[in-house]
Enzyme design. Structure first.
Site, mmCIF file in Angstrom:
data_model
loop_
_atom_site.group_PDB
_atom_site.id
_atom_site.type_symbol
_atom_site.label_atom_id
_atom_site.label_comp_id
_atom_site.label_asym_id
_atom_site.label_seq_id
_atom_site.Cartn_x
_atom_site.Cartn_y
_atom_site.Cartn_z
ATOM 1 N NE ARG A 186 4.443 8.630 5.785
ATOM 2 C CZ ARG A 186 4.988 7.931 6.791
ATOM 3 N NH1 ARG A 186 6.282 7.651 6.802
ATOM 4 N NH2 ARG A 186 4.226 7.499 7.787
ATOM 5 C CB CYS A 234 -1.222 10.566 8.335
ATOM 6 S SG CYS A 234 -1.304 9.568 9.841
ATOM 7 C CD GLU A 304 1.760 10.851 4.678
ATOM 8 O OE1 GLU A 304 1.985 11.060 5.887
ATOM 9 O OE2 GLU A 304 1.540 9.721 4.216
HETATM 10 P P1 FAD Z 1 -0.855 7.041 -4.876
HETATM 11 O O1 FAD Z 1 -1.608 7.553 -3.718
HETATM 12 O O2 FAD Z 1 -1.624 6.594 -6.063
HETATM 13 O O3 FAD Z 1 0.218 8.109 -5.323
HETATM 14 C C1 FAD Z 1 1.029 8.740 -4.361
HETATM 15 C C2 FAD Z 1 2.157 9.493 -5.078
HETATM 16 O O4 FAD Z 1 2.993 8.536 -5.737
HETATM 17 C C3 FAD Z 1 1.661 10.411 -6.202
HETATM 18 O O5 FAD Z 1 2.579 11.476 -6.315
HETATM 19 C C4 FAD Z 1 1.770 9.565 -7.456
HETATM 20 O O6 FAD Z 1 1.926 10.342 -8.611
HETATM 21 C C5 FAD Z 1 3.044 8.811 -7.125
HETATM 22 N N1 FAD Z 1 3.133 7.530 -7.806
HETATM 23 C C6 FAD Z 1 2.284 6.462 -7.686
HETATM 24 N N2 FAD Z 1 2.726 5.449 -8.452
HETATM 25 C C7 FAD Z 1 3.850 5.894 -9.074
HETATM 26 C C8 FAD Z 1 4.760 5.326 -10.014
HETATM 27 N N3 FAD Z 1 4.598 4.098 -10.485
HETATM 28 N N4 FAD Z 1 5.789 6.091 -10.439
HETATM 29 C C9 FAD Z 1 5.984 7.347 -9.971
HETATM 30 N N5 FAD Z 1 5.159 7.938 -9.095
HETATM 31 C C10 FAD Z 1 4.114 7.206 -8.656
HETATM 32 N N6 FAD Z 1 1.491 5.852 4.242
HETATM 33 C C11 FAD Z 1 2.572 5.604 5.010
HETATM 34 O O7 FAD Z 1 3.675 5.997 4.630
HETATM 35 N N7 FAD Z 1 2.475 4.931 6.185
HETATM 36 C C12 FAD Z 1 1.293 4.456 6.648
HETATM 37 O O8 FAD Z 1 1.261 3.841 7.714
HETATM 38 C C13 FAD Z 1 0.135 4.673 5.864
HETATM 39 N N8 FAD Z 1 -1.070 4.242 6.277
HETATM 40 C C14 FAD Z 1 -2.163 4.466 5.515
HETATM 41 C C15 FAD Z 1 -3.401 3.982 5.944
HETATM 42 C C16 FAD Z 1 -4.534 4.174 5.178
HETATM 43 C C17 FAD Z 1 -5.858 3.642 5.665
HETATM 44 C C18 FAD Z 1 -4.441 4.827 3.926
HETATM 45 C C19 FAD Z 1 -5.648 4.989 3.051
HETATM 46 C C20 FAD Z 1 -3.221 5.335 3.488
HETATM 47 C C21 FAD Z 1 -2.073 5.169 4.280
HETATM 48 N N9 FAD Z 1 -0.821 5.661 3.884
HETATM 49 C C22 FAD Z 1 0.278 5.400 4.638
HETATM 50 C C23 FAD Z 1 -0.665 6.473 2.652
HETATM 51 C C24 FAD Z 1 -0.431 5.632 1.395
HETATM 52 O O9 FAD Z 1 -0.912 4.326 1.604
HETATM 53 C C25 FAD Z 1 1.018 5.561 0.965
HETATM 54 O O10 FAD Z 1 1.525 6.829 0.662
HETATM 55 C C26 FAD Z 1 1.101 4.616 -0.262
HETATM 56 O O11 FAD Z 1 2.259 3.911 -0.278
HETATM 57 C C27 FAD Z 1 0.808 5.307 -1.573
HETATM 58 O O12 FAD Z 1 0.756 4.324 -2.591
HETATM 59 P P2 FAD Z 1 -0.276 4.440 -3.796
HETATM 60 O O13 FAD Z 1 0.061 3.383 -4.782
HETATM 61 O O14 FAD Z 1 -1.663 4.451 -3.311
HETATM 62 O O15 FAD Z 1 0.116 5.852 -4.384
HETATM 63 N N1 EPU Z 2 -2.392 10.792 19.124
HETATM 64 C C1 EPU Z 2 -3.321 11.545 19.787
HETATM 65 N N2 EPU Z 2 -4.557 11.723 19.212
HETATM 66 C C2 EPU Z 2 -4.879 11.183 18.019
HETATM 67 C C3 EPU Z 2 -3.920 10.420 17.319
HETATM 68 C C4 EPU Z 2 -2.672 10.247 17.908
HETATM 69 O O1 EPU Z 2 -3.057 12.065 20.876
HETATM 70 O O2 EPU Z 2 -6.004 11.386 17.560
HETATM 71 C C5 EPU Z 2 -1.090 10.557 19.754
HETATM 72 C C6 EPU Z 2 -0.924 9.084 20.129
HETATM 73 O O3 EPU Z 2 -1.494 8.805 21.386
HETATM 74 C C7 EPU Z 2 0.576 8.930 20.127
HETATM 75 C C8 EPU Z 2 1.038 9.919 19.062
HETATM 76 O O4 EPU Z 2 -0.036 10.827 18.849
HETATM 77 O O5 EPU Z 2 1.122 9.319 21.350
HETATM 78 C C9 EPU Z 2 1.404 9.224 17.750
HETATM 79 O O6 EPU Z 2 0.292 8.497 17.251
HETATM 80 P P1 EPU Z 2 0.503 7.206 16.320
HETATM 81 O O7 EPU Z 2 1.292 6.179 17.052
HETATM 82 O O8 EPU Z 2 -0.827 6.824 15.773
HETATM 83 O O9 EPU Z 2 1.466 7.679 15.173
HETATM 84 P P2 EPU Z 2 1.378 8.917 14.170
HETATM 85 O O10 EPU Z 2 2.635 9.695 14.295
HETATM 86 O O11 EPU Z 2 0.101 9.649 14.356
HETATM 87 C C10 EPU Z 2 2.541 7.707 12.199
HETATM 88 C C11 EPU Z 2 2.385 7.783 10.711
HETATM 89 C C12 EPU Z 2 1.353 6.776 10.241
HETATM 90 C C13 EPU Z 2 1.754 5.379 10.676
HETATM 91 C C14 EPU Z 2 1.853 5.374 12.202
HETATM 92 C C15 EPU Z 2 2.290 4.026 12.742
HETATM 93 C C16 EPU Z 2 2.794 10.050 9.925
HETATM 94 C C17 EPU Z 2 2.181 11.328 9.510
HETATM 95 N N3 EPU Z 2 1.947 9.108 10.338
HETATM 96 O O12 EPU Z 2 1.316 8.168 12.772
HETATM 97 O O13 EPU Z 2 1.372 6.814 8.809
HETATM 98 O O14 EPU Z 2 0.797 4.430 10.249
HETATM 99 O O15 EPU Z 2 2.835 6.356 12.603
HETATM 100 O O16 EPU Z 2 3.664 3.912 12.747
HETATM 101 O O17 EPU Z 2 4.015 9.896 9.843
HETATM 102 C C18 EPU Z 2 0.439 7.847 6.886
HETATM 103 O O18 EPU Z 2 1.559 8.293 6.655
HETATM 104 O O19 EPU Z 2 -0.533 8.012 6.109
HETATM 105 C C19 EPU Z 2 0.215 7.088 8.121
HETATM 106 C C20 EPU Z 2 -0.981 6.649 8.480
#
Ligand code: FAD
Ligand code: EPU
Length: 318
Positions: A186, A234, A304
């Site tokens: 990340r 997250c 994050e």
């Molecule tokens: P922003 O949030 O707008 O920006 C994030 C960062 O990137 C900032 O520092 C910004 O300045 C920079 N940035 C954006 N665009 C550019 C650019 N063109 N050039 C340089 N810097 C730039 N993340 C995960 O990794 N895994 C997940 O599973 C995941 N699940 C999510 C689920 C939900 C419901 C939500 C709301 C978010 C989740 N995220 C997850 C977080 C987020 O979606 C990611 O970090 C995403 O890729 C950010 O993209 P964005 O365009 O929204 O960036």
């Molecule tokens: N868990 C709990 N309680 C909770 C949530 C999770 O006990 O409320 C336990 C689950 O049961 C599991 C473990 O924690 O044993 C991991 O949970 P999960 O599989 O949901 O994965 P995570 O590590 O919590 C990560 C990423 C997510 C990504 C998922 C799926 C980070 C910080 N988070 O979550 O990314 O979608 O894996 O691969 O790395 C994000 O970065 O914004 C994000 C949503």
């Protein structure tokens, strides 16, 4: 109060749109946060370069916002310019099959930084691109995802990234090979103030029905384990060897509420901002969770989510 820099000069300079005091709540998935002094949507790369040069020359703070899915903007907003990329100059998608390193066919992609990740997942489904299935359900733009090295346990951007095309703070252009982007969990290390304008990716092919099934599986798992409300995914990175969500859950913090912000009862590492929430509600909740997890588990959770416009620790440069 008007800022100490000439916003009309910027509006005159650029061909794209410049909106003054634009509420960033409209542009972030939390749906909270105050205004940007100037919210700039450059017409194209040259216009973006002119904007960055303007800011550098005058010492005006400049950040770039993608889809705002990882950012918490303070209620008082942020000083200076927030650049938002959009339109055809930044949303293109070029894909062509070619040989990979091992001789097997791969798909080479060049995508604009504003391209929604959902478009890449749709392409993965239609073309059988196994290399991109891990993106299923991650919100955001290609540029934001590259900057964050977004991913899941199934993969991360670094696995498929070949290079980034940047515009630097002085307006010059640079192409950076993935191995020089400092991609980690990340995180990335790009030149200060660099804006990603395009990403080159390489994705392996798979059996189309397997690819579609994997995408559906990931989406279903997400629906079952992550909340649907307004959040920025997250809040905290997972600490080495552990899961922030599990630690927060074990600390009994699910449902903890400040104002209209709540630690999700579905996944404890999400904070959901209900209708009427403020950024301050979310920020105070982040703080309370950090303190409780430190006290109960002795673990310092690192956000994050990027915090923009807040004073003190956790302030993201953007
Ligand atoms: P922003 O949030 O707008 O920006 C994030 C960062 O990137 C900032 O520092 C910004 O300045 C920079 N940035 C954006 N665009 C550019 C650019 N063109 N050039 C340089 N810097 C730039 N993340 C995960 O990794 N895994 C997940 O599973 C995941 N699940 C999510 C689920 C939900 C419901 C939500 C709301 C978010 C989740 N995220 C997850 C977080 C987020 O979606 C990611 O970090 C995403 O890729 C950010 O993209 P964005 O365009 O929204 O960036
Ligand atoms: N868990 C709990 N309680 C909770 C949530 C999770 O006990 O409320 C336990 C689950 O049961 C599991 C473990 O924690 O044993 C991991 O949970 P999960 O599989 O949901 O994965 P995570 O590590 O919590 C990560 C990423 C997510 C990504 C998922 C799926 C980070 C910080 N988070 O979550 O990314 O979608 O894996 O691969 O790395 C994000 O970065 O914004 C994000 C949503």
């Amino acid at each position: 109060m008007s800022p100490g820099w000439d916003r009309s000069a910027l509006a005159t300079l650029l061909r794209g749109s410049v909106r003054l005091d634009e509420p960033l709540a409209r542009h972030t998935t939390y749906g909270v946060g105050g205004p940007a002094e100037a919210f700039v949507e450059p017409a194209d790369v040259a216009d973006l370069a002119a904007c960055l040069r303007f800011c550098s020359a005058r010492g005006v703070p400049c950040r770039v916002l993608g889809e705002g899915s990882n950012v918490l903007v303070a209620d008082r907003g942020v000083p200076g310019v927030v650049v938002h990329l959009g339109g055809p100059a930044f949303s293109f998608l070029e894909a062509s099959p070619g040989p990979g390193a091992d001789g097997r066919a791969v798909c080479h992609l060049r995508v604009g930084a504003a391209l929604p990740l959902g478009r890449l997942v749709a392409l993965a489904r239609s073309e059988g691109l196994a290399g991109l299935v891990f993106l299923a359900g991650i919100p955001g733009s290609a540029g934001g995802a590259a900057r964050m090295n977004a991913g899941t346990s199934a993969g991360q951007l670094a696995d498929v990234l070949e290079s980034l095309e940047l515009v630097l703070a002085d307006g010059s252009r640079q192409t950076l090979a993935a191995e020089h982007c400092g991609l980690g969990y990340r995180t990335s290390r790009l030149p200060a103030g660099a804006v990603i304008v395009a990403c080159s990716l390489r994705a392996a092919y798979g059996e189309p029905q397997d690819v579609a099934a994997a995408i559906d599986r990931y989406l279903a798992r997400r629906r079952a384990t992550q909340p649907a409300g307004a959040s920025a995914g997250c809040v905290f990175k997972n600490p080495p060897g552990g899961h922030a969500g599990r630690l927060i859950d074990q600390a009994g913090l699910k449902g903890l509420t400040v104002g209209r912000a709540q630690v999700s009862r579905v996944h404890a590492n999400f904070i959901v901002a209900d209708e009427g929430a403020t950024a301050d509600d979310v920020a105070r909740l982040i703080d309370q969770v950090q303190q409780a997890v430190a006290a109960q588990h002795g673990v310092a959770l690192e956000p994050e989510n990027e915090l923009w416009g807040f004073v003190g620790a956790g302030e993201g440069g953007g």
